[in-house]
Design an enzyme around this catalytic site. Sequence first.
Site, PDB file in Angstrom:
ATOM      1  N   ASP A 152       0.825  -1.209   0.000  1.00  0.00           N
ATOM      2  CA  ASP A 152       0.000   0.000   0.000  1.00  0.00           C
ATOM      3  C   ASP A 152       0.862   1.263   0.000  1.00  0.00           C
ATOM      4  OD1 ASP A 152      -2.376   1.508   0.093  1.00  0.00           O
ATOM      5  OD2 ASP A 152      -2.236   1.671   2.275  1.00  0.00           O
TER       6      ASP A 152
ATOM      7  N   GLU B 291       4.103  -8.160   6.908  1.00  0.00           N
ATOM      8  CA  GLU B 291       2.789  -8.728   6.602  1.00  0.00           C
ATOM      9  C   GLU B 291       2.830  -9.747   5.460  1.00  0.00           C
ATOM     10  OE1 GLU B 291      -0.171  -5.714   6.081  1.00  0.00           O
ATOM     11  OE2 GLU B 291       0.031  -4.946   8.123  1.00  0.00           O
TER      12      GLU B 291
ATOM     13  N   TYR C  21      -5.507  -3.190  13.054  1.00  0.00           N
ATOM     14  CA  TYR C  21      -6.285  -1.975  12.772  1.00  0.00           C
ATOM     15  C   TYR C  21      -7.725  -2.159  13.236  1.00  0.00           C
ATOM     16  CZ  TYR C  21      -2.326  -0.245  10.126  1.00  0.00           C
ATOM     17  OH  TYR C  21      -1.069   0.207   9.769  1.00  0.00           O
TER      18      TYR C  21
ATOM     19  N   GLU D  85       2.237  -1.646  14.077  1.00  0.00           N
ATOM     20  CA  GLU D  85       1.386  -0.712  13.334  1.00  0.00           C
ATOM     21  C   GLU D  85       0.027  -0.629  14.011  1.00  0.00           C
ATOM     22  OE1 GLU D  85       0.807  -1.297   9.137  1.00  0.00           O
ATOM     23  OE2 GLU D  85       2.912  -1.838   8.785  1.00  0.00           O
TER      24      GLU D  85
END
Length: 640
Positions: free
Chosen positions: A209, A444, A497, A533
């Site tokens: 991303d 990831e 997240y 994160e």
Amino acid sequence: SLLEISFCWILHDIMCDFSGRAVAVMGGMLYPRESPSRELKELGGIWSFRADFSPSRDAGFEQRWYRQPLRQTGPVIDMPVPASFNDITQDPHLENYIGWVWYEKEVQLPQRWLQDDLSTRVVLRFGSAHYYSMVWVNGEQVVEHEGGHLPFEADISRIVQRSPGVPCRITVALNNTLTPHTLPPGSIQYMNDKTRYPKNYFVQNTRFDFFNYAGIHRPVVLYTTPSVYIDDITVTTTSSESVAMVQYQVSVVGSELYSLSLSLRDQEGRVVATGDGPSGELKVPNPNLWWPYLMHESPGYRYFLEVTQEDTYTLPVGIRTIHITSTQFLINGKPFYFHGVNKHEDADIRGKGLDWSLIVKDFNLLRWLGANSFRTSHYPYAEEIMDLCDTYGIVVIDECPGVGIKMPESFGNKSLQHHLVVMEELIRRDKNRPSVVMWSVANEPASELPPAAYYFKTLIAHTKALDPSRPVTFVTDSNYALDRGAPYVDVICVNSYFSWYHDSGHLEVIPLQLTAQFENWYKTYQKPIIQSEYGADSVPGLHSDPPAMFSEEYQKALLKEYHSVFDKKRKEYVIGELIWNFADFMTNQGITRVLGNKKGIFTRQRQPKSAAFVLRERYWKIANESSCLPPIIKSHILFL
């Protein structure tokens, strides 16, 4: 396709020897520094540039553009170096271009470099270029390199000294195509439906991303050494309360008959230890240790190791130790808590190109924020950035470009061979940096896939063999019960997240889900954990009360929910928190991205959002709670 075939053939040619095995990295990669025996010429500025828009992107090779000045092959434009080429022009075809581009620079070398007496060695060095590079000098190929983010160089003495007085013409062919076996991986998708797409239409698919910027991103330099030269230096340190030991190994190339002397100087220039020979140990009484920012009133203290024979090279050295337990990360024997950020090399116009103004601004913001650390997400950063981390005491988790490893074919032997070489190149470059306290081999990946177990077991073992002095991790977003790589890491780094990518808008679920995340990982592995994160997008100036997604208030509220759990778990086994992200950054276009990722606590132009002040208050408070913080800094925090 011809594009993929030509790229993969070249990739295989450079990555494997005649037996098909991965080629180990050879030689050193010392950062180019001037000395009494070394001169340096920077080649930044305007280069000639031409993109190969032929259907197969191979016209430059068929027509041998490297054989003559690039301007004689067709239209060229001016292109700044270092910089990404994508955002420099108004041409949308160049912004998203995939394939071969060509750069060229003509340089007049000093006459003293060109004496053909074999006493001067002339080296051409690239800080990085994305992603596959082929380089010619005066029409002769001198080096190939696969992968962005890391330096490569070539000895061009024979070529330039053969024709003194003739300008040195440097030609670079650069390909940004990503395949399932590159780092990062990617794939080319051809759109063959002629009713919907033009002829020969294809796109580059990636699973990361951030925008796939390309170009010559870091400085290009020419430098000289004597013919017998210092090729590499490796330093490790140990210390006690009253004495430190600096172990060193020096590699000299060009002769087996040489004498070598070493002097270690402090920051005032005083010699504190001396030695001789290619390997040994220097004893430093009452050492000044390298401390992280906010752990000492003089963070980032460095000595300078001057190595001398016919050649002279000075290496900055920080004396510090690293140790981990099941619940702590210790620097110089004292607990260290990572309160920092994730970053990107990303800015308006220059993309990923090195920019000194931006670099210094970022470090000023980091110190204003009270951040003591960052992760090089998701690739190695410029050496110039790493130098300032060493200088300021900013602790670094040094991550290779292993992002987006999602496809099963990216876990095969071909990918693994390349990944091993990338780790060799990264460790060769950054092994002597005191700021680097941990290696991260991926971000990831699909680590729940069966091949991931062997892949990460091998990769992490190789990394530890290259550098036994530092812990190794990778950053996971897999389920704790399914992750096949986690058994091999030293520190668990977890991305999550909550209330963003799932349970969107429901802040009330964060305490329960985040607490369960930490407890499940720790119960399973008994290893310290970093929240590597977390965060939420916010559009600058968008406000909502009660907090709604994409507003600055929602970003603040989400951070505070996470922080409430961090404060409980950092008393146990959580050793760090790294916000995603330091600043907004560009991504591919998509319906969830409005001119990029907006999870920054600063805008892309480095202006603070409301979340920056929340984090600043928190980080300085954490620093104030540190028992090892000097009174002078504590009084400064109270003033804040």
